[in-house]
Design an enzyme around this catalytic site. Structure first.
Site, PDB file in Angstrom:
ATOM      1  N   GLY A 173       0.814  -1.223   0.000  1.00 50.30           N
ATOM      2  CA  GLY A 173       0.000   0.000   0.000  1.00 50.30           C
ATOM      3  C   GLY A 173       0.839   1.261   0.000  1.00 50.30           C
ATOM      4  CD  GLN A 201      -3.125  10.370   5.123  1.00 44.04           C
ATOM      5  OE1 GLN A 201      -3.714  11.426   4.973  1.00 44.04           O
ATOM      6  NE2 GLN A 201      -3.414   9.547   6.125  1.00 44.04           N
ATOM      7  CE1 TYR A 245     -10.672   0.070   7.200  1.00 41.74           C
ATOM      8  CE2 TYR A 245     -11.044   0.388   9.544  1.00 41.74           C
ATOM      9  CZ  TYR A 245     -10.224   0.485   8.443  1.00 41.74           C
ATOM     10  OH  TYR A 245      -8.950   0.991   8.598  1.00 41.74           O
ATOM     11  CG  LEU A 297       1.375   0.875   5.618  1.00 38.33           C
ATOM     12  CD1 LEU A 297       2.002   2.227   5.328  1.00 38.33           C
ATOM     13  CD2 LEU A 297       0.990   0.812   7.081  1.00 38.33           C
ATOM     14  CD  GLU A 318     -14.746   2.491  12.537  1.00 36.21           C
ATOM     15  OE1 GLU A 318     -15.566   1.570  12.477  1.00 36.21           O
ATOM     16  OE2 GLU A 318     -15.054   3.660  12.784  1.00 36.21           O
ATOM     17  NE  ARG A 361      -7.633  10.416   5.848  1.00 33.97           N
ATOM     18  CZ  ARG A 361      -7.844   9.174   6.207  1.00 33.97           C
ATOM     19  NH1 ARG A 361      -7.618   8.186   5.363  1.00 33.97           N
ATOM     20  NH2 ARG A 361      -8.282   8.898   7.406  1.00 33.97           N
ATOM     21  CB  SER A 404      -8.478   0.628  12.303  1.00 30.41           C
ATOM     22  OG  SER A 404      -9.563   1.515  12.422  1.00 30.41           O
ATOM     23  CE  LYS A 445      -7.420  -1.956   8.584  1.00 27.65           C
ATOM     24  NZ  LYS A 445      -6.000  -2.031   8.167  1.00 27.65           N
TER      25      LYS A 445
END
Ligand code: GDD
Length: 318
Positions: free
Chosen positions: A7, A11, A143, A70, A121, A177, A119, A147
Site C-alpha cells: 500500500g 497516504q 471494516y 498498509l 474502528e 487524504r 484501526s 481489522k
C-alpha cells in the site's frame, strides 16, 4: 535495512516510503498499480495482497527485514457496501502476509519484523473513552470487524515467534487524504466555497467524534514499532477528540467564514448504518515505550489542509 511496504501508493505508504528512504532503508513496495515515486522505492511489485501466491512470491523476492502492511480497504463507508471484500483484503490477506513472513524467517534464519496498520474502528461503540490497548474489541462496522480479525492474527503470529506489532491507529490526516474521507472532503469544500467555486458542502453525521492526528506523525510511530526491542500493540492517537461539526467550524474559520451553517447541508446517503460515536485514544503506552508523541495540533492540521486545497484551486489543479 530493507522494508516491504504494502500500500505504498496511499497516504501513509507514501509518507512511510519517504521516511524510510531518508533513514537509509531500501524500500520495496507491493501495490495494485505501479507508483510514480521512483525516488523512494527501489523495487515496485504490482499485485494484490488479496492473492496468496503474489504475497508469497513478493515476500520471498523482497526478503525484507520488516514488512509494513498498509494495504487494504481504508474506507469504513466502503466496507458497508462490500463487507466480503473488506474481510478478504483487510483480514484474510493479513494472515497470508503473516504466514509468508514466518516462512521467510524460518527459511533464511533471519528475523523478519512485521508492523500492521490496525484501526480505532476495532473498538466500535467503545466500552470506555479514551480507548487503550486493553479496551474491549467490539467493532460495529464490517471494516472494524476485518481489522479486529487481522489484529488478533498479529497476536497469534507473535506467539509463534514473529516480531509482529499492531498499530491501533486513530484517524490521521494530511493533504494526501483522498476526498472520500470527511476531513479532506471538508477542507476541499471549504476552499472551493472560499474561492467562490461552490456554495454548499453536503455531509453526513456531524456529531461523531474522532481523534484526528497528523499522518506523518503516525508513520513515525510505525517505524518506532519496527525498531523496538519487543513487538507489542500500541494505540497511536492524540488523546483529543473533536466532532465532525468542530472540524467543519474550524476549517471555515481558517478562511474567515463564521456563518458556516448556511453552507452545510445534510446528505442522508453519507449516513452509515452504525457509526462509532466517540473514538478517542490513549497513547500512553506508545509514549512510555516508544517515546512517541504527536507534534501537530488539530488546528495546525486543519489549517495546513485548507491552505493546501486553496493553493490547488489557485493553481487550477483542484
Ligand atoms: N467519509 C465521510 N463523508 N464521512 C462523513 C461524512 C461524509 O460526507 N459526513 C460525516 N462523516 C463522518 C463519518 O460518519 C465518521 O463518523 C467521520 O465523519 C469520519 O469518517 P471518515 O473520514 O470516512 O473516516 P473513518 O473514521 O470512517 O475512518 C478513518 O479512520 C479510521 C480510524 O479511526 C479511516 O482512515 C480508516 O481507515 C481508519 O481505520
Amino acid at each position: 535495512m530493507r522494508a516491504l511496504i504494502t500500500g505504498s501508493n496511499g497516504q501513509d505508504g507514501s509518507y512511510l516510503a519517504e521516511l524510510l528512504h531518508s533513514r537509509g532503508w531500501e524500500v520495496h513496495a507491493l501495490d495494485r498499480t505501479a507508483g510514480s515515486d521512483v525516488a523512494t522505492i527501489a523495487r515496485h511489485h504490482v499485485g494484490s495482497v488479496d492473492d496468496v501466491e503474489t504475497v508469497d512470491r513478493v515476500v520471498a523476492a523482497a526478503d525484507p527485514d520488516c514488512i509494513f502492511n498498509l494495504a487494504g480497504m481504508s474506507s469504513v463507508a466502503d466496507s458497508w457496501a462490500d463487507p466480503v471484500a473488506a474481510a478478504r483484503i483487510n483480514g484474510v490477506a493479513v494472515v497470508a502476509l503473516l504466514h509468508a513472513a514466518l516462512r521467510q524467517q524460518e527459511s533464511t534464519a533471519r528475523r523478519v519484523r512485521f508492523v500492521q496498520a490496525s484501526s480505532a474502528e476495532i473498538f466500535g461503540a467503545a466500552e470506555r473513552v479514551p480507548q487503550a490497548e486493553t479496551t474491549a474489541i467490539r467493532p460495529t462496522s464490517p471494516y472494524g470487524a476485518s481489522k479486529a480479525f487481522a489484529h488478533s492474527s498479529v497476536g497469534v503470529s507473535r506467539s509463534r515467534g514473529l516480531h509482529a506489532s499492531s498499530a491501533i491507529l486513530f484517524n490521521h490526516e494530511s493533504p494526501r487524504r483522498p476526498l472520500k474521507f470527511v476531513t479532506r472532503k471538508i477542507t476541499n469544500g471549504v476552499a472551493r466555497i472560499a474561492s467562490g467555486e461552490d456554495f454548499t458542502l453536503s455531509l453526513g453525521n456531524l456529531e461523531a467524534e474522532r481523534d484526528w492526528g497528523w499522518a506523518p506523525d503516525y508513520v513515525d510511530a510505525l517505524l518506532r514499532m519496527a525498531e523496538a526491542d519487543r513487538p507489542d500493540d500500541y494505540v497511536i492517537a492524540t488523546g483529543v477528540s473533536r466532532s465532525v461539526r468542530d472540524f467543519v467550524r474550524t476549517a471555515f474559520a481558517t478562511v474567515g467564514i463564521a456563518d458556516w451553517e448556511r453552507h452545510v447541508t445534510t446528505d442522508p446517503s453519507q449516513l452509515r448504518p452504525v457509526d462509532a460515536p466517540v473514538l478517542r485514544g490513549d497513547a500512553g503506552h506508545a509514549r512510555r515505550v516508544l517515546g512517541w508523541s504527536p507534534t501537530v495540533t488539530f488546528e495546525q492540521m486543519v489549517e495546513r489542509m485548507v491552505h493546501h486545497d486553496l493553493e490547488l484551486i489557485a493553481r487550477g489543479d483542484a
